[in-house]
Design a protein around this motif. Structure first.
Motif, PDB file in Angstrom:
ATOM      1  N   LEU A  44       0.832  -1.204   0.000  1.00 28.42           N
ATOM      2  CA  LEU A  44       0.000   0.000   0.000  1.00 28.42           C
ATOM      3  C   LEU A  44       0.868   1.256   0.000  1.00 28.42           C
ATOM      4  N   THR A  45       1.935   1.227   0.776  1.00 22.91           N
ATOM      5  CA  THR A  45       2.833   2.388   0.822  1.00 22.91           C
ATOM      6  C   THR A  45       3.477   2.644  -0.530  1.00 22.91           C
ATOM      7  N   LEU A  46       3.968   1.591  -1.170  1.00 22.69           N
ATOM      8  CA  LEU A  46       4.629   1.761  -2.468  1.00 22.69           C
ATOM      9  C   LEU A  46       3.648   2.138  -3.567  1.00 22.69           C
ATOM     10  N   ASP A  47       2.401   1.682  -3.453  1.00 18.03           N
ATOM     11  CA  ASP A  47       1.416   1.973  -4.493  1.00 18.03           C
ATOM     12  C   ASP A  47       0.794   3.361  -4.330  1.00 18.03           C
ATOM     13  N   ARG A  48       0.526   3.767  -3.115  1.00 22.12           N
ATOM     14  CA  ARG A  48      -0.197   5.018  -2.881  1.00 22.12           C
ATOM     15  C   ARG A  48       0.721   6.235  -2.799  1.00 22.12           C
ATOM     16  N   PHE A  49       1.933   6.036  -2.346  1.00 25.26           N
ATOM     17  CA  PHE A  49       2.857   7.159  -2.187  1.00 25.26           C
ATOM     18  C   PHE A  49       3.987   7.000  -3.199  1.00 25.26           C
ATOM     19  N   LYS A  50       3.803   7.642  -4.337  1.00 22.48           N
ATOM     20  CA  LYS A  50       4.760   7.496  -5.430  1.00 22.48           C
ATOM     21  C   LYS A  50       6.061   8.238  -5.163  1.00 22.48           C
ATOM     22  N   LYS A  51       5.965   9.325  -4.419  1.00 20.17           N
ATOM     23  CA  LYS A  51       7.150  10.133  -4.177  1.00 20.17           C
ATOM     24  C   LYS A  51       7.235  10.479  -2.692  1.00 20.17           C
ATOM     25  N   PHE A  52       8.240   9.980  -2.038  1.00 15.55           N
ATOM     26  CA  PHE A  52       8.552  10.389  -0.674  1.00 15.55           C
ATOM     27  C   PHE A  52      10.029  10.139  -0.436  1.00 15.55           C
ATOM     28  N   HIS A  53      10.573  10.846   0.521  1.00 11.73           N
ATOM     29  CA  HIS A  53      12.010  10.768   0.773  1.00 11.73           C
ATOM     30  C   HIS A  53      12.370   9.375   1.248  1.00 11.73           C
ATOM     31  N   GLY A  54      13.301   8.735   0.547  1.00 14.96           N
ATOM     32  CA  GLY A  54      13.731   7.400   0.908  1.00 14.96           C
ATOM     33  C   GLY A  54      12.909   6.290   0.284  1.00 14.96           C
ATOM     34  N   ALA A  59      13.150   4.924  -2.699  1.00 15.50           N
ATOM     35  CA  ALA A  59      14.005   3.938  -3.381  1.00 15.50           C
ATOM     36  C   ALA A  59      14.663   2.994  -2.377  1.00 15.50           C
ATOM     37  N   LEU A  60      15.120   3.555  -1.246  1.00 16.51           N
ATOM     38  CA  LEU A  60      15.734   2.722  -0.213  1.00 16.51           C
ATOM     39  C   LEU A  60      14.711   1.776   0.396  1.00 16.51           C
ATOM     40  N   PHE A  61      13.513   2.298   0.662  1.00 20.19           N
ATOM     41  CA  PHE A  61      12.457   1.461   1.247  1.00 20.19           C
ATOM     42  C   PHE A  61      12.067   0.339   0.295  1.00 20.19           C
ATOM     43  N   SER A  62      11.912   0.645  -0.979  1.00 19.72           N
ATOM     44  CA  SER A  62      11.567  -0.364  -1.970  1.00 19.72           C
ATOM     45  C   SER A  62      12.659  -1.425  -2.073  1.00 19.72           C
ATOM     46  N   GLY A  63      13.915  -0.987  -2.058  1.00 21.19           N
ATOM     47  CA  GLY A  63      15.016  -1.940  -2.131  1.00 21.19           C
ATOM     48  C   GLY A  63      15.080  -2.855  -0.925  1.00 21.19           C
ATOM     49  N   MET A  64      14.792  -2.315   0.256  1.00 21.39           N
ATOM     50  CA  MET A  64      14.807  -3.129   1.466  1.00 21.39           C
ATOM     51  C   MET A  64      13.656  -4.132   1.488  1.00 21.39           C
ATOM     52  N   VAL A  65      12.511  -3.735   0.947  1.00 18.43           N
ATOM     53  CA  VAL A  65      11.362  -4.640   0.910  1.00 18.43           C
ATOM     54  C   VAL A  65      11.631  -5.815  -0.015  1.00 18.43           C
ATOM     55  N   TYR A  66      12.205  -5.533  -1.192  1.00 20.73           N
ATOM     56  CA  TYR A  66      12.382  -6.567  -2.200  1.00 20.73           C
ATOM     57  C   TYR A  66      13.738  -7.267  -2.126  1.00 20.73           C
ATOM     58  N   ALA A  67      14.607  -6.855  -1.210  1.00 19.96           N
ATOM     59  CA  ALA A  67      15.949  -7.455  -1.126  1.00 19.96           C
ATOM     60  C   ALA A  67      15.923  -8.968  -0.908  1.00 19.96           C
ATOM     61  N   PRO A  68      15.064  -9.500  -0.015  1.00 21.79           N
ATOM     62  CA  PRO A  68      15.075 -10.961   0.168  1.00 21.79           C
ATOM     63  C   PRO A  68      14.713 -11.756  -1.081  1.00 21.79           C
ATOM     64  N   LEU A  69      14.104 -11.106  -2.082  1.00 23.57           N
ATOM     65  CA  LEU A  69      13.772 -11.816  -3.314  1.00 23.57           C
ATOM     66  C   LEU A  69      15.020 -12.254  -4.067  1.00 23.57           C
ATOM     67  N   VAL A  70      16.053 -11.436  -4.015  1.00 23.71           N
ATOM     68  CA  VAL A  70      17.256 -11.692  -4.810  1.00 23.71           C
ATOM     69  C   VAL A  70      18.457 -12.069  -3.955  1.00 23.71           C
ATOM     70  N   MET A  71      18.350 -11.876  -2.658  1.00 27.62           N
ATOM     71  CA  MET A  71      19.485 -12.175  -1.786  1.00 27.62           C
ATOM     72  C   MET A  71      19.560 -13.670  -1.512  1.00 27.62           C
ATOM     73  N   PRO A  72      20.744 -14.281  -1.602  1.00 29.05           N
ATOM     74  CA  PRO A  72      20.874 -15.711  -1.274  1.00 29.05           C
ATOM     75  C   PRO A  72      20.407 -15.997   0.145  1.00 29.05           C
ATOM     76  N   GLU A  73      19.733 -17.134   0.313  1.00 30.39           N
ATOM     77  CA  GLU A  73      19.197 -17.475   1.627  1.00 30.39           C
ATOM     78  C   GLU A  73      20.298 -17.676   2.658  1.00 30.39           C
ATOM     79  N   VAL A  74      21.467 -18.098   2.209  1.00 32.25           N
ATOM     80  CA  VAL A  74      22.591 -18.276   3.144  1.00 32.25           C
ATOM     81  C   VAL A  74      22.957 -16.929   3.768  1.00 32.25           C
ATOM     82  N   ILE A  75      22.981 -15.885   2.942  1.00 29.38           N
ATOM     83  CA  ILE A  75      23.327 -14.556   3.440  1.00 29.38           C
ATOM     84  C   ILE A  75      22.247 -14.064   4.396  1.00 29.38           C
TER      85      ILE A  75
END
Length: 273
Positions: free
Chosen positions: A85-95, A97-113
Motif C-alpha cells: 500500500l505504501t509503495l502503491d499510494r505514495f509514489k514520491k517520498f524521501h527514501g 528507493a531505499l524502502f523499496s530496495g529493502m522490501v524486495y531485497a530478500p527476493l534476490v538475496m541468497p538465503e545463506v546470506i
C-alpha cells in the motif's frame, strides 16, 4: 500446430518437466514400498505412513513447522500488505528507493546470506534462538513475496471507489476495511498462502535461526537423510510435497478467480457506461 509450438520446443518442454518431476514421482511411488530398501520394490504398502503416527520426533517437528508457518505467514501478510500500500499510494517520498530496495531485497538475496545475517543479529542482541527466531526469520523471508502479490493487485485497483466513500464522509480507516480490503482480499489471501508454503519449505534460513525445541520438519528430514534414506522419509516428504502443492494450487485458483472477477466487473462497468 501453432507456429510458435515447434517440435524442438515441445521436446525441450517435455524433457524439462521430466527432469523436474520424475524424481518427485519416484519418491512418492517408493513411499508406498513394502521393503525397507528404498531402491528395491517389495510390493505396495502404506505401513510407512502408519509408522509416522508413532514417530514422536517427526510429529513434534511437523507441529513446530505448522505453528511457525501460520504465524509467520500472518505477520508477513500484514507487513507485506502495508508495504505494498505504501509503495502503491505514495509514489514520491524521501527514501522511497531505499524502502523499496529493502522490501524486495530478500527476493534476490541468497538465503545463506539472509540466514547468516539474522543469526548474527540474534547473537548480537542476545536473543535466544528457538521458535520465535525462526518465526521472525520466516516473516523476513516471506514478507517481500506478499508485497509483490498485493502490489500487483493494487495496480488494477479502482481508486474512484475509495474516493466516493471518502466524499460521502467515511473515515479513511473505515474506508480501507469496507472498500479497499474486500477488493484486494484475493491478492492478500494468495500472498498468505504463498508465504505459508515458503515457510513450510524453508531449510537454509531455519537452520541458521533455529534452536533447542524448535526443529522444523525440513531440518528433521535433512538430519534423517544424513543417516540414510528410508521409506519413512519418502512418506513424510510425500506428505510435505502434497501440502505445498495444495497451497500453490489454492493460491493460483484464488488469483485466477480474482482476475476473472475484475475483468467481469470492468466489462459490466463498460456496458453500463
Amino acid at each position: 500446430m501453432n507456429k510458435n509450438l515447434t517440435w524442438f520446443n515441445v521436446t525441450a518442454l517435455v524433457l524439462g518437466f521430466a527432469f523436474l518431476y520424475i524424481p518427485i514421482l519416484i519418491l512418492v511411488i517408493y513411499s508406498f514400498n513394502e521393503s525397507k530398501l528404498v531402491t528395491v520394490w517389495g510390493g505396495f504398502s502404506t505401513k510407512w505412513y502408519a509408522s509416522l503416527a508413532n514417530n514422536q520426533s517427526i510429529l513434534d517437528a511437523a507441529w513446530v513447522t505448522i505453528r511457525v508457518g501460520l504465524l509467520s505467514a500472518s505477520l508477513a501478510t500484514v507487513l507485506g500488505t502495508m508495504a505494498a500500500l505504501t509503495l502503491d499510494r505514495f509514489k514520491k517520498f524521501h527514501g522511497r528507493a531505499l524502502f523499496s530496495g529493502m522490501v524486495y531485497a530478500p527476493l534476490v538475496m541468497p538465503e545463506v546470506i539472509t540466514g547468516l545475517s539474522l543469526l548474527l543479529l540474534f547473537v548480537a542482541i542476545g536473543f535466544d534462538r528457538g521458535f520465535w527466531t525462526v518465526t521472525i526469520a520466516h516473516t523476513t523471508l516471506t514478507m517481500c513475496f506478499v508485497a509483490v502479490v498485493v502490489q500487483s493487485r493494487l495496480v488494477t485497483f479502482d481508486r474512484s471507489l475509495e474516493e466516493a466513500a471518502l466524499d460521502l464522509g467515511c473515515p479513511p480507516f473505515k474506508t480501507f476495511f469496507i472498500i479497499t480490503l474486500p477488493l484486494i482480499l484475493p491478492g492478500v489471501v494468495a500472498g498468505w498462502m504463498l508465504a505459508f508454503t515458503l515457510s513450510l519449505d524453508d531449510l537454509v534460513i531455519a537452520s541458521f535461526s533455529t534452536g533447542p525445541g524448535a526443529t522444523t520438519l525440513p531440518i528433521k528430514i535433512y538430519s534423517m537423510v544424513r543417516l540414510g534414506v528410508t521409506p519413512e522419509i519418502n512418506a513424510v516428504s510425500s506428505i510435505l510435497i502434497g501440502v505445498i502443492a495444495l497451497g500453490v494450487v489454492a493460491a493460483s485458483i484464488v488469483t485466477n478467480r480474482a482476475e476473472k472477477e475484475r475483468e467481469r466487473a470492468e466489462r459490466a462497468a463498460f456496458a453500463q457506461g
